[in-house]
Design an enzyme around this catalytic site. Structure first.
Site, PDB file in Angstrom:
ATOM      1  N   TRP A 112      16.825 -41.405  11.317  1.00 38.48           N
ATOM      2  CA  TRP A 112      17.330 -40.303  10.476  1.00 38.48           C
ATOM      3  C   TRP A 112      16.313 -39.919   9.407  1.00 38.48           C
ATOM      4  O   TRP A 112      16.092 -38.743   9.143  1.00 38.48           O
ATOM      5  CB  TRP A 112      18.686 -40.643   9.879  1.00 38.48           C
ATOM      6  CG  TRP A 112      19.749 -40.716  10.939  1.00 38.48           C
ATOM      7  CD1 TRP A 112      20.479 -41.814  11.293  1.00 38.48           C
ATOM      8  CD2 TRP A 112      20.172 -39.663  11.820  1.00 38.48           C
ATOM      9  NE1 TRP A 112      21.326 -41.501  12.331  1.00 38.48           N
ATOM     10  CE2 TRP A 112      21.164 -40.193  12.666  1.00 38.48           C
ATOM     11  CE3 TRP A 112      19.811 -38.322  11.971  1.00 38.48           C
ATOM     12  CZ2 TRP A 112      21.800 -39.431  13.657  1.00 38.48           C
ATOM     13  CZ3 TRP A 112      20.438 -37.562  12.944  1.00 38.48           C
ATOM     14  CH2 TRP A 112      21.415 -38.124  13.767  1.00 38.48           C
ATOM     15  N   ASP A 182      20.205 -39.924   1.667  1.00 35.56           N
ATOM     16  CA  ASP A 182      21.112 -39.666   2.784  1.00 35.56           C
ATOM     17  C   ASP A 182      22.069 -40.862   2.874  1.00 35.56           C
ATOM     18  O   ASP A 182      21.683 -41.946   3.308  1.00 35.56           O
ATOM     19  CB  ASP A 182      20.295 -39.511   4.076  1.00 35.56           C
ATOM     20  CG  ASP A 182      21.173 -39.280   5.303  1.00 35.56           C
ATOM     21  OD1 ASP A 182      22.413 -39.357   5.193  1.00 35.56           O
ATOM     22  OD2 ASP A 182      20.598 -39.027   6.382  1.00 35.56           O
ATOM     23  N   LYS A 206      31.454 -40.122   9.339  1.00 36.68           N
ATOM     24  CA  LYS A 206      31.366 -41.576   9.390  1.00 36.68           C
ATOM     25  C   LYS A 206      32.415 -42.196   8.462  1.00 36.68           C
ATOM     26  O   LYS A 206      33.315 -42.871   8.905  1.00 36.68           O
ATOM     27  CB  LYS A 206      29.964 -42.066   9.004  1.00 36.68           C
ATOM     28  CG  LYS A 206      28.899 -41.973  10.096  1.00 36.68           C
ATOM     29  CD  LYS A 206      28.470 -40.583  10.426  1.00 36.68           C
ATOM     30  CE  LYS A 206      27.465 -40.501  11.541  1.00 36.68           C
ATOM     31  NZ  LYS A 206      26.127 -40.137  11.117  1.00 36.68           N
TER      32      LYS A 206
HETATM   33  C1  LIG Z   1      24.998 -39.292  11.490  1.00 38.64           C
HETATM   34  C2  LIG Z   1      23.857 -39.254  10.534  1.00 38.64           C
HETATM   35  C3  LIG Z   1      23.090 -38.090  10.344  1.00 38.64           C
HETATM   36  C4  LIG Z   1      23.349 -36.823  11.122  1.00 38.64           C
HETATM   37  O1  LIG Z   1      24.538 -36.254  10.735  1.00 38.64           O
HETATM   38  P1  LIG Z   1      25.005 -34.815  11.286  1.00 38.64           P
HETATM   39  O2  LIG Z   1      26.211 -34.578  10.467  1.00 38.64           O
HETATM   40  O3  LIG Z   1      25.248 -34.953  12.747  1.00 38.64           O
HETATM   41  O4  LIG Z   1      23.905 -33.860  11.009  1.00 38.64           O
HETATM   42  C5  LIG Z   1      22.089 -38.116   9.409  1.00 38.64           C
HETATM   43  N1  LIG Z   1      21.819 -39.225   8.700  1.00 38.64           N
HETATM   44  C6  LIG Z   1      22.514 -40.369   8.874  1.00 38.64           C
HETATM   45  C7  LIG Z   1      22.174 -41.571   8.069  1.00 38.64           C
HETATM   46  C8  LIG Z   1      23.554 -40.421   9.793  1.00 38.64           C
HETATM   47  O5  LIG Z   1      24.261 -41.546   9.960  1.00 38.64           O
END
Ligand SMILES: *Cc1c(COP(=O)(O)O)cnc(C)c1O
Length: 371
Positions: A112, A182, A206
């Protein structure tokens, strides 16, 4: 006409270890079901309401207030409810923070973080890799002493928890520039000192709610650093001024996120209590993996993710059997990410401790029969 199955008592909910979209708390879904056709006597569904109606505005404001309370968000931070997923933040962050020049610095600890860097670069911004876990095979995050910012760093971006690798920071970096994090896969898993960050963002699917909603917390003083020709939907300042309603927001996802916040407050008792449960869940699964001669996890102890536990079987030819038998036992979505294979058990807030106990029992039984 669709034929409705009315006998909901036949319904069984299995244990869901999906990395995302992930399990939601059963009481949240039950409440949503109760209110689905007729929201609190108003005679319509939340899905059918104007986002500008007093009913929905109240839902939206309550969700923000509950989130602010849960995370103790300081007053000088805006809370934004957006779309586009965490992935859109890979572009929105540089567009909002690099308007006055400087470069985006990154800590690279997995897939990511790499995508976030690639997206900033793709837009033509200067990027700098300020630290990486690559030398350890992404088994250990860079330490504070390893971080080397570029002289023109406008901010440092990192990924609190790498969802695919199962690699989690065990500290918040202390650098002289705004931190951008993030937090998609670990927000609300424990209390967080928001004041340490310039921007925190997280896709909802999540630990917050259903897919389609993205949460951004941004410190007020960063709102005037945006690029001049930024689209208004991407502009934190414009979104903040419009109360996250520049256009139609994902109203139903916002409502469900609000129910999750209520669940965290009232059913769980807040993020301290949530953190205790999460620590217990992860500790017992890692202990079971470490005690076996059949399962293994390669991550340094201090950086093992509490939310996403990847593991491999000593004999990879048994992977398919493992997954099929797990599913038969009511343990869903244990396959690792398609890019890495193996197994991964995601233990987000909504995954109950009983699910982890059931998984551990299944793993021990499988090892005994097949290992
Ligand atoms: C799932 C995830 C993403 C991507 O998320 P989207 O909502 O599909 O764009 C980005 N960073 C992390 C750490 C993730 O777990």
């Amino acid at each position: 006409m669709l034929e409705l199955r009315r006998n909901t008592t036949l319904m069984t909910r299995h244990y869901n270890f999906c990395a995302g979209p992930a399990a939601l708390p059963t009481p949240v879904l039950e409440r949503a079901r109760e209110e689905l056709l007729d929201y609190q006597g108003r005679g319509l569904s939340v899905m059918e309401m104007s986002h500008r109606s007093p009913e929905f505005v109240a839902i939206a404001e309550q969700a923000e207030a509950d989130l602010r309370e849960l995370l103790a968000v300081p007053e000088n931070y805006k809370v934004l409810f957006l779309q586009g997923g965490a992935s859109l933040q890979f572009s929105m962050v540089p567009m909002n923070l690099l308007g006055q020049g400087g470069s985006a610095n990154f800590l690279y600890t997995g897939i990511w973080g790499k995508k976030a860097l690639a997206e900033a670069k793709h837009l033509g911004f200067d990027v700098h890799m300020a630290g990486s876990s690559e030398p350890s095979g992404h088994a250990e995050v860079p330490t504070q002493a390893d971080i080397a910012l570029s002289a023109d760093a406008a901010y440092l971006h990192y990924t609190a928890n790498e969802t695919i690798g199962g690699l989690e920071f065990d500290y918040i970096p202390d650098v002289g520039v705004p931190l951008v994090c993030d937090y998609s896969s670990s927000i609300l898993a424990e209390p967080l000192d928001v004041s340490r960050f310039g921007v925190i963002y997280a896709g909802a699917q999540k630990n917050i709610g259903p897919a389609g909603l993205t949460l951004v917390l941004v410190r007020d003083d960063l709102l005037d650093r945006r690029c001049e020709r930024i689209p208004s939907l991407f502009d934190y300042q414009a979104v903040a001024e419009a109360g996250s309603m520049v256009n139609t927001p994902p109203t139903y996802a916002w409502y469900l996120a609000g129910l999750v916040f209520q669940w965290l407050k009232h059913d769980i008792g807040g993020l301290e209590a949530m953190a205790t449960i999460n620590a217990r869940k992860a500790a017992k699964l890692y202990a079971a993996i470490d005690a076996s001669g059949f399962y293994s996890n390669p991550i340094a102890l201090r950086n093992r993710s509490r939310m996403n536990v990847p593991f491999v079987l000593a004999d990879a030819s048994l992977d398919k059997t493992f997954l099929a038998e797990a599913e038969q036992a009511g343990l869903l979505n244990l396959a690792g990410h398609r890019s890495v294979g193996g197994m991964r058990a995601s233990l987000y807030n909504a995954v109950p401790e009983a699910a982890v106990d059931a998984l551990i029992d299944f793993m021990a039984d499988f090892e005994q029969r097949r290992g």
